[in-house]
Every structure is written in structure tokens, then in C-alpha cells.
Design an enzyme around this catalytic site. Sequence first.
Site, PDB file in Angstrom:
ATOM      1  N   HIS A 173      -7.119  -6.179   2.183  1.00 20.99           N
ATOM      2  CA  HIS A 173      -5.876  -5.207   2.869  1.00 20.99           C
ATOM      3  C   HIS A 173      -5.420  -6.486   3.907  1.00 20.99           C
ATOM      4  CE1 HIS A 173      -7.049  -1.017   2.279  1.00 20.99           C
ATOM      5  NE2 HIS A 173      -8.233  -1.528   2.148  1.00 20.99           N
TER       6      HIS A 173
ATOM      7  N   HIS B 142     -10.645  -5.183  -3.578  1.00 19.64           N
ATOM      8  CA  HIS B 142      -9.200  -5.748  -2.628  1.00 19.64           C
ATOM      9  C   HIS B 142      -9.199  -5.652  -1.400  1.00 19.64           C
ATOM     10  CE1 HIS B 142      -9.928  -1.303  -2.442  1.00 19.64           C
ATOM     11  NE2 HIS B 142      -9.559  -1.155  -1.336  1.00 19.64           N
TER      12      HIS B 142
ATOM     13  N   GLU C 166     -12.412   3.213  -1.113  1.00 25.06           N
ATOM     14  CA  GLU C 166     -11.972   4.618  -2.004  1.00 25.06           C
ATOM     15  C   GLU C 166     -11.678   4.055  -3.279  1.00 25.06           C
ATOM     16  OE1 GLU C 166      -8.630   6.051  -0.020  1.00 25.06           O
ATOM     17  OE2 GLU C 166      -9.882   6.405   1.845  1.00 25.06           O
ATOM     18  N   VAL C 167     -11.093   2.815  -3.518  1.00 29.24           N
ATOM     19  CA  VAL C 167     -10.703   2.487  -5.014  1.00 29.24           C
ATOM     20  C   VAL C 167     -11.671   1.246  -5.503  1.00 29.24           C
ATOM     21  CG1 VAL C 167      -8.952   1.284  -6.342  1.00 29.24           C
ATOM     22  CG2 VAL C 167      -8.496   3.154  -4.312  1.00 29.24           C
TER      23      VAL C 167
ATOM     24  N   ASP D 126       0.949  -1.158  -0.094  1.00 29.30           N
ATOM     25  CA  ASP D 126       0.146   0.203  -0.017  1.00 29.30           C
ATOM     26  C   ASP D 126       0.792   1.090   0.120  1.00 29.30           C
ATOM     27  OD1 ASP D 126      -3.456   0.592   0.944  1.00 29.30           O
ATOM     28  OD2 ASP D 126      -1.847   2.285   1.103  1.00 29.30           O
TER      29      ASP D 126
ATOM     30  N   ASN E 135     -12.981  -3.300   2.329  1.00 33.71           N
ATOM     31  CA  ASN E 135     -14.109  -2.381   2.482  1.00 33.71           C
ATOM     32  C   ASN E 135     -14.923  -2.327   1.281  1.00 33.71           C
ATOM     33  OD1 ASN E 135     -12.761  -1.159   4.843  1.00 33.71           O
ATOM     34  ND2 ASN E 135     -11.305  -0.282   3.426  1.00 33.71           N
TER      35      ASN E 135
END
Length: 116
Positions: free
Chosen positions: A105, A103, A98-99, A32, A90
Site C-alpha cells: 500500500h 501487495h 485480506e487479499v 485502491d 500486511n
Amino acid sequence: MYDKNNIFAKILRKEIPCDKVYEDEVSLFFNDVNPQAKIHVLGIPKFPCSTFSEFTKNANNEIITSFFKNVQLVINKLNVEKSGYRLITNSGEDGGQEVAHFHIHILAGEKIGIIK
Ligand code: 5GP
């Protein structure tokens, strides 16, 4: 609908560089850019999908299994299984995503506190 111009799609197309941790035909794992822990790796499937739900609904079982097996492979590679880690995904506005490319983390390397 999937936005082909999201930043992770650009990373997958090699239009933007990343600090790669692992890559194969179904997935890419990279550090990240704004780490929230000593170890903060993002894992993305190459399958185009905005969220976890889109991934699990639209990708085939082989891709889904391979992706999650690769999450474990990277946990092994980072050598954090014993010390521990946190997986986060998320999703959508309320999830704080946000993206808009699904994905995971992987946070590790220290005690992970509350992350917002
Ligand atoms: P989200 O809030 O969508 O779950 O997480 C997006 C993550 O992507 C954030 O932790 C953010 O730091 C990371 N990120 C955003 N842009 C880039 C980038 O260009 N390169 C890398 N390596 N990470 C990024």
C-alpha cells in the site's frame, strides 16, 4: 499455497478492471477501491506469491529489485517524495491481510494517522 482465484490475480488477468497508475512486465500499480487516504495506491508483482515472505523467498533478485524500484518510480509519479508517504504490507492473519497476493500500500496526499 497461492490461490490463482484471488482478486488481484483476476485483476492481473484483466478479468476485473482496475484504475491503473503504472504497469510494466514485472508489476502493476492501481488505485485502491476503498482508499484510506487521499492517495492510496496498491502495488503488486506479477510473480504469483501470497505474501511478502513468499515473494522475497521465491522470486529472483532481478524481479525483486525491479518491483521495489517501481515502488519508487510510482512515488515519483505521484509526486509525494517530498510531502511524504507510508508504505504498508500486511501479511497473513495476524497482519490483517485480506487479499492473498502480496501487495504494497502506498498512502499519501495527507497526514496518515493510525490505520487498522
Ligand atoms: P490487505 O488488507 O490485503 O492488505 O489490503 C487489500 C486491499 O485491497 C484493501 O485496501 C482493499 O480496499 C483493496 N481491494 C480489495 N478488492 C479490490 C478490488 O477489486 N480492486 C481494488 N482496486 N482494490 C481492492
